[in-house]
Write an enzyme that holds these catalytic residues in place. Sequence first.
Site, PDB file in Angstrom:
ATOM      1  N   SER A 107       1.035  -1.358   0.634  1.00 55.95           N
ATOM      2  CA  SER A 107       0.171   0.036  -0.251  1.00 55.95           C
ATOM      3  C   SER A 107       0.724   1.228   0.257  1.00 55.95           C
ATOM      4  O   SER A 107       1.489   1.928  -0.481  1.00 55.95           O
ATOM      5  CB  SER A 107      -1.592   0.079   1.483  1.00 55.95           C
ATOM      6  OG  SER A 107      -1.669   1.096   0.896  1.00 55.95           O
ATOM      7  N   ASP A 247      -9.453  -5.841  -4.831  1.00 50.78           N
ATOM      8  CA  ASP A 247      -8.612  -4.706  -3.480  1.00 50.78           C
ATOM      9  C   ASP A 247      -9.203  -2.921  -4.056  1.00 50.78           C
ATOM     10  O   ASP A 247      -9.623  -2.401  -4.739  1.00 50.78           O
ATOM     11  CB  ASP A 247      -7.433  -4.768  -4.442  1.00 50.78           C
ATOM     12  CG  ASP A 247      -6.040  -4.392  -3.704  1.00 50.78           C
ATOM     13  OD1 ASP A 247      -6.297  -3.634  -2.350  1.00 50.78           O
ATOM     14  OD2 ASP A 247      -5.259  -4.681  -3.752  1.00 50.78           O
ATOM     15  N   HIS A 274      -7.142  -6.254   0.116  1.00 52.61           N
ATOM     16  CA  HIS A 274      -5.993  -5.323   0.221  1.00 52.61           C
ATOM     17  C   HIS A 274      -5.198  -6.371   0.855  1.00 52.61           C
ATOM     18  O   HIS A 274      -4.249  -5.422   0.989  1.00 52.61           O
ATOM     19  CB  HIS A 274      -6.418  -3.770   0.701  1.00 52.61           C
ATOM     20  CG  HIS A 274      -5.926  -2.697   0.640  1.00 52.61           C
ATOM     21  ND1 HIS A 274      -4.929  -2.200  -0.818  1.00 52.61           N
ATOM     22  CD2 HIS A 274      -4.621  -1.912   1.707  1.00 52.61           C
ATOM     23  CE1 HIS A 274      -4.144  -1.472  -0.293  1.00 52.61           C
ATOM     24  NE2 HIS A 274      -4.021  -1.159   1.169  1.00 52.61           N
TER      25      HIS A 274
END
Length: 302
Positions: A107, A247, A274
């Site tokens: 991320s 995601d 995610h």
Amino acid sequence: MQVTEGKAPFRDYETWYRVTGDLTSGLTPLIVAHGGPGCTHDYVESFAALAGAGRAVIHYDQIGNGRSTRLPEKGAEFWTVDLFLDELTNLIAHLGLGRGYYLLGQSWGGMLGAEFAITRPAGLKALVLADSPASMPVWIEETGRLRDALPEEVKEVLSRHEAAGTTDHPDYARATKAFNARHVCRLDPLPDAVKRTNAAMEADSHVYNLMIGPNEFHITGTLADWSVVNRVHLIEVPTLLISGAFDEATPATVQPFADGIPDVRWHVFPNSSHMPHVEEFDDCMKVVGDFLARCDVEQSTG
């Protein structure tokens, strides 16, 4: 399995780190950069499983979070991409990894990893960008689209509190969880490691609030305009992209990496959002582990 912990002096502060495995094993070690900004290493600690192949895996808490120095008095001007790049460079030097290392960023950690790789640092041998966007403006568009698909009653609560500036209200937090359950982590119950990071964020979201905002889709922080789309071609190391079919880092947010990085491959996990590293742990470790093993071979024969 050998596990060591320490703190690397950084400016007037300290960066906490943990090494799983032996840095002298002969295999190129892997550094794992967590997300946020403002999370902790806990939710990505599953990548330590890659040390089972004899590779040292290094986790760390970025400054301002977790077991590293907390700086709640620092304002938005302090929390910059350059700060975290300098911290990563310092950690690499502290651990004596300058001759070779791999970097995995998840991320925000992947956003940081992309920025780092663009500088073509000495020693970086391969890059894994996990669930990371190349552009926050595109992220804002895409998470807005995902938010629009939430139930009407959830959207009403979100919109009402955003308009009133009361995003710290418990009702807003509860409504946010509806988005997270679809697009951040689809496991129920959440793994303990994810719960630990969430608890840390609930206790101290200072950095996250300044750089991102109140949540993943209402972006009000300093990173709102961030993008590397026009610079990803400068990444010269082999790169693996991973993301989940559900995601919040949608295909549109990842595509610029796939289009622009010269040596790149992309794997989408069909049952993940995610966090494929916990949602599809076995498959994720195999995909990442196989990629790093191929990089080992390429280095030894190249």
